[in-house]
Structures are given as C-alpha cells and as structure tokens.
Design an enzyme around this catalytic site. Structure first.
Site, PDB file in Angstrom:
ATOM      1  N   CYS A 265      -8.359  -7.113  -1.394  1.00 34.50           N
ATOM      2  CA  CYS A 265      -8.371  -6.262  -2.603  1.00 34.50           C
ATOM      3  C   CYS A 265      -9.711  -6.309  -3.325  1.00 34.50           C
ATOM      4  O   CYS A 265      -9.767  -6.037  -4.525  1.00 34.50           O
ATOM      5  CB  CYS A 265      -7.242  -6.648  -3.559  1.00 34.50           C
ATOM      6  SG  CYS A 265      -5.621  -6.560  -2.815  1.00 34.50           S
TER       7      CYS A 265
ATOM      8  N   GLY B 164       4.013   0.531   2.704  1.00 36.65           N
ATOM      9  CA  GLY B 164       4.314  -0.686   3.424  1.00 36.65           C
ATOM     10  C   GLY B 164       3.935  -1.887   2.591  1.00 36.65           C
ATOM     11  O   GLY B 164       3.267  -1.767   1.571  1.00 36.65           O
ATOM     12  N   PHE B 165       4.393  -3.022   3.040  1.00 38.35           N
ATOM     13  CA  PHE B 165       4.024  -4.255   2.363  1.00 38.35           C
ATOM     14  C   PHE B 165       3.975  -5.378   3.377  1.00 38.35           C
ATOM     15  O   PHE B 165       4.546  -5.281   4.465  1.00 38.35           O
ATOM     16  CB  PHE B 165       4.993  -4.596   1.215  1.00 38.35           C
ATOM     17  CG  PHE B 165       6.390  -4.899   1.670  1.00 38.35           C
ATOM     18  CD1 PHE B 165       6.749  -6.180   2.055  1.00 38.35           C
ATOM     19  CD2 PHE B 165       7.342  -3.906   1.709  1.00 38.35           C
ATOM     20  CE1 PHE B 165       8.030  -6.465   2.468  1.00 38.35           C
ATOM     21  CE2 PHE B 165       8.637  -4.177   2.124  1.00 38.35           C
ATOM     22  CZ  PHE B 165       8.976  -5.464   2.505  1.00 38.35           C
ATOM     23  N   ALA B 166       3.281  -6.405   3.009  1.00 36.37           N
ATOM     24  CA  ALA B 166       3.223  -7.623   3.822  1.00 36.37           C
ATOM     25  C   ALA B 166       3.561  -8.786   2.906  1.00 36.37           C
ATOM     26  O   ALA B 166       2.991  -8.936   1.829  1.00 36.37           O
ATOM     27  CB  ALA B 166       1.838  -7.809   4.415  1.00 36.37           C
TER      28      ALA B 166
ATOM     29  N   GLY C  11       0.827  -1.191   0.000  1.00 37.83           N
ATOM     30  CA  GLY C  11       0.000   0.000   0.000  1.00 37.83           C
ATOM     31  C   GLY C  11       0.866   1.246   0.000  1.00 37.83           C
ATOM     32  O   GLY C  11       1.946   1.269   0.582  1.00 37.83           O
TER      33      GLY C  11
END
Length: 78
Positions: free
Chosen positions: A72, A54-56, A43
């Site tokens: 999503c 950030g990301f996961a 995102g």
C-alpha cells in the site's frame, strides 16, 4: 465505493472477532489491522457496471517471500 470497501473491511473484522482476534481499521489506509500490522488487504475495481473485488487474509504467511514489497505504499523502518 468507499462505503463498499468499509463494509468489506467490516466483514473481515467480524470474521476475525469470531476467532477471538481483535482487529480494526486505520483511517489513513484501507485494510484490516492489528495494531500497526496489516492482517488483511482488499481491492475493488468498478468498470462498466461490473465490480471485481477480492481480499487476502494473512493467517500464517511466510513473510520472507514479501520482504521486498512495500504494501500500500507504506514506508516502514526495518
């Protein structure tokens, strides 16, 4: 902004390749995918010349915790 998201995806794809995991993109949805499974989401928010991002990366998640979430907005048959 789209180019920035694509570059973040590329970092994740290359990181996974380093661990011999073949991943890629889906043009219709952001994130990083292995076939039809999403392995990483990200995102980005831009406001007043500041970015937050950030990301996961899903390594070994317990998916039971997420069974009621539609990621999503992607509808999937169960």
């Amino acid at each position: 902004m789209r180019r920035y998201v694509r570059r973040l995806e590329e970092v994740l794809i290359r990181t996974l390749a380093h661990f011999e995991v073949r991943a890629g993109r889906r043009t219709e949805y952001p994130g990083v995918w292995i076939d039809d499974r999403k392995i990483a989401q990200l995102g980005v928010h831009l406001s007043r010349w500041y970015t937050r991002h950030g990301f996961a990366l899903n390594v070994a998640p317990n998916l039971d915790h997420f069974r009621l979430i539609v990621p999503c907005g992607i509808a999937r048959a169960r």
